[in-house]
Design an enzyme around this catalytic site. Structure first.
Site, PDB file in Angstrom:
ATOM      1  N   TYR A  10       0.828  -1.212   0.000  1.00  0.00           N
ATOM      2  CA  TYR A  10       0.000   0.000   0.000  1.00  0.00           C
ATOM      3  C   TYR A  10       0.867   1.269   0.000  1.00  0.00           C
ATOM      4  CZ  TYR A  10      -2.921   3.645   2.199  1.00  0.00           C
ATOM      5  OH  TYR A  10      -3.544   4.815   2.523  1.00  0.00           O
ATOM      6  N   ILE A  51      13.067 -10.064   1.485  1.00  0.00           N
ATOM      7  CA  ILE A  51      14.276  -9.393   1.985  1.00  0.00           C
ATOM      8  C   ILE A  51      15.085 -10.273   2.942  1.00  0.00           C
ATOM      9  CG2 ILE A  51      13.512  -6.999   1.618  1.00  0.00           C
ATOM     10  CD1 ILE A  51      12.923  -6.910   4.677  1.00  0.00           C
ATOM     11  N   TYR A 140       4.296  -5.859  17.136  1.00  0.00           N
ATOM     12  CA  TYR A 140       4.542  -5.023  15.954  1.00  0.00           C
ATOM     13  C   TYR A 140       5.395  -3.807  16.333  1.00  0.00           C
ATOM     14  CZ  TYR A 140       3.755  -1.706  12.216  1.00  0.00           C
ATOM     15  OH  TYR A 140       3.958  -0.772  11.230  1.00  0.00           O
ATOM     16  N   PHE A 168       1.652   7.524  12.015  1.00  0.00           N
ATOM     17  CA  PHE A 168       0.421   7.323  12.774  1.00  0.00           C
ATOM     18  C   PHE A 168      -0.536   6.576  11.826  1.00  0.00           C
ATOM     19  CE2 PHE A 168       1.201   9.169  16.970  1.00  0.00           C
ATOM     20  CZ  PHE A 168       2.555   9.406  16.781  1.00  0.00           C
TER      21      PHE A 168
HETATM   22  N1  UFG Z   1     -11.107  -0.745  14.553  1.00  0.00           N
HETATM   23  C1  UFG Z   1     -12.430  -1.044  14.809  1.00  0.00           C
HETATM   24  N2  UFG Z   1     -13.076  -1.862  13.959  1.00  0.00           N
HETATM   25  C2  UFG Z   1     -12.489  -2.398  12.858  1.00  0.00           C
HETATM   26  C3  UFG Z   1     -11.132  -2.088  12.594  1.00  0.00           C
HETATM   27  C4  UFG Z   1     -10.481  -1.250  13.475  1.00  0.00           C
HETATM   28  O1  UFG Z   1     -12.999  -0.595  15.794  1.00  0.00           O
HETATM   29  O2  UFG Z   1     -13.155  -3.163  12.145  1.00  0.00           O
HETATM   30  C5  UFG Z   1     -10.407   0.175  15.456  1.00  0.00           C
HETATM   31  C6  UFG Z   1      -9.156  -0.429  16.058  1.00  0.00           C
HETATM   32  O3  UFG Z   1      -9.452  -1.187  17.185  1.00  0.00           O
HETATM   33  C7  UFG Z   1      -8.345   0.832  16.339  1.00  0.00           C
HETATM   34  C8  UFG Z   1      -8.759   1.802  15.228  1.00  0.00           C
HETATM   35  O4  UFG Z   1      -9.979   1.283  14.722  1.00  0.00           O
HETATM   36  O5  UFG Z   1      -8.742   1.374  17.557  1.00  0.00           O
HETATM   37  C9  UFG Z   1      -7.762   1.874  14.113  1.00  0.00           C
HETATM   38  O6  UFG Z   1      -7.426   0.551  13.717  1.00  0.00           O
HETATM   39  P1  UFG Z   1      -6.551   0.204  12.443  1.00  0.00           P
HETATM   40  O7  UFG Z   1      -6.443  -1.275  12.382  1.00  0.00           O
HETATM   41  O8  UFG Z   1      -7.093   0.928  11.269  1.00  0.00           O
HETATM   42  O9  UFG Z   1      -5.160   0.867  12.755  1.00  0.00           O
HETATM   43  P2  UFG Z   1      -4.180   0.649  14.007  1.00  0.00           P
HETATM   44  O10 UFG Z   1      -4.327   1.859  14.866  1.00  0.00           O
HETATM   45  O11 UFG Z   1      -4.331  -0.655  14.670  1.00  0.00           O
HETATM   46  O12 UFG Z   1      -2.779   0.513  13.311  1.00  0.00           O
HETATM   47  C10 UFG Z   1      -2.305   1.406  12.391  1.00  0.00           C
HETATM   48  C11 UFG Z   1      -1.345   0.689  11.447  1.00  0.00           C
HETATM   49  C12 UFG Z   1      -0.141   0.262  12.191  1.00  0.00           C
HETATM   50  C13 UFG Z   1       0.450   1.388  12.965  1.00  0.00           C
HETATM   51  C14 UFG Z   1      -0.577   2.015  13.849  1.00  0.00           C
HETATM   52  C15 UFG Z   1      -0.006   3.180  14.579  1.00  0.00           C
HETATM   53  O13 UFG Z   1      -1.968  -0.435  10.889  1.00  0.00           O
HETATM   54  O14 UFG Z   1       0.792  -0.210  11.264  1.00  0.00           O
HETATM   55  O15 UFG Z   1      -1.655   2.438  13.041  1.00  0.00           O
HETATM   56  O16 UFG Z   1      -1.010   3.819  15.285  1.00  0.00           O
HETATM   57  F1  UFG Z   1       1.443   0.957  13.739  1.00  0.00           F
END
Ligand code: UFG
Length: 328
Positions: A10, A51, A140, A168
């Site tokens: 991505y 890698i 992670y 972020f």
């Molecule tokens: N969430 C939901 N429902 C869903 C998917 C996600 O409630 O179906 C919530 C998650 O619990 C989280 C928020 O939405 O609270 C964001 O979730 P994401 O999976 O979109 O993103 P993350 O915050 O887990 O992670 C992302 C990247 C990581 C990075 C991180 C840093 O995927 O690589 O941001 O904050 F490290």
């Protein structure tokens, strides 16, 4: 030649598009585990390789005059890292170690590294700066922090200069709609929300409503992929002009709850987007919001797409064009 590891993924694919737009020659190494051939820029010189495979990587360095590396190749799902920590140590730490060994062998001394806000853990400060404590709460973040530290030691020992960019929450797509966020399975909030108006899921699940935030759902700082890529370009150019190593946060500096993101997506798509409350997902901190003052001061970086509606609109434009996403 700039080598982009993970250039079919991505964020990596957006970097490749931008480098080529800026007239750089680009080689891509990607194992196509989470990357897609459709995301590859036709002008990039593509090597399908992992890698961790030093022999394959060495061939790439042998065949090309690599000036610098931009390294996106990693496993990047917080939840999965909690259930599969060994995979994350192997791919993220092992892969970066192999890459650095080959860079050292070939005397390549500049690397831009994809790090993450997950290095901070579950912070209590409102706006995170690079000086704040790093205390990951998931494998992670732990593996990305380990690579940041490895890079610091490789600077001392091998003279490899690195810029680590702590992302972020990245979202949105290329302005042309040709490339965008496509994961299979998808786990990220914005693309999952958009699957509801696309008719691909009946509702969005909200993972936990008992976090220590204003509405009980997690707060994140969403940043558009084009702004993120612009920071990579500035970092790369800084390294190419002889800069020292550094670490920078990349975010917009405002936090949005999961419920606020669903509401914003309703405004963008005009769809009512039903939601249900589901249990917490492992490894999720309550709040992650960046201060990007250091990137502004030292890289001259300023994000352009600062409203979450615009970020969601950009993702929505892509997903409507590619409702099935990419596949290999
Ligand atoms: N969430 C939901 N429902 C869903 C998917 C996600 O409630 O179906 C919530 C998650 O619990 C989280 C928020 O939405 O609270 C964001 O979730 P994401 O999976 O979109 O993103 P993350 O915050 O887990 O992670 C992302 C990247 C990581 C990075 C991180 C840093 O995927 O690589 O941001 O904050 F490290």
């Amino acid at each position: 030649m700039i080598l982009v590891c993970g250039g079919a993924g991505y964020i990596g694919s957006h970097m490749v598009y931008e480098l080529i737009a800026q007239n750089y020659e680009v080689a891509v190494v990607d194992n196509l585990v989470t990357g897609y051939k459709q995301a590859l820029h036709p002008q990039a010189k593509f090597y399908e390789a992992d890698i961790r495979d030093k022999a394959a990587l060495s061939r790439v360095f042998e065949e090309n005059q690599i000036e610098a590396v931009v390294h996106f190749a990693a496993s990047s799902l917080v939840g999965e890292s909690v259930t599969h920590p060994l995979k994350y140590y192997d791919n993220n730490v092992g892969g970066s170690r192999a890459l650095l060994e080959v860079m050292a062998d070939y005397g390549v001394k500049r690397i831009v590294f994809s790090s993450t806000a997950a290095t901070y853990g579950n912070p209590t400060v409102a706006l995170l700066t690079e000086q704040d404590e790093t205390k990951p709460i998931n494998p992670y973040g732990e593996t990305k922090l380990a690579v940041e530290k490895l890079l610091k030691w490789c600077d001392e020992a091998n003279g490899i200069k690195s810029i680590c960019l702590r992302y972020f929450n990245v979202a949105g797509a290329h302005a042309t709609g040709v490339i965008g966020e496509s994961h299979n399975p998808e786990t990220h909030l914005i693309p999952l929300i958009l699957q509801v108006p696309l008719g691909k899921r009946p509702h969005i699940s909200v993972f936990g409503t008992d976090y220590n935030t204003k509405d009980g759902t997690c707060v994140r700082d969403y940043i558009h992929v084009s702004d993120l890529i612009n920071a990579h370009l500035l970092a790369l150019e800084k390294l190419l002009s002889g800069a020292e190593s550094g670490i920078y946060n990349l975010g917009n500096g405002s936090g949005f709850t999961v419920l606020e993101m669903i509401e914003a997506a309703r405004r963008v798509t005009g769809h009512d987007i039903p939601m249900i409350v589901a249990p917490r997902r492992g490894g999720d901190p309550d709040v992650l919001v960046a201060s990007s003052a250091l990137a502004a001061a030292e890289l001259g970086w300023k994000p352009q797409v600062t409203s979450v509606e615009d970020i969601i609109q950009s993702a929505w434009d892509f997903h409507r064009k590619h409702p099935e996403g990419f596949s290999n």
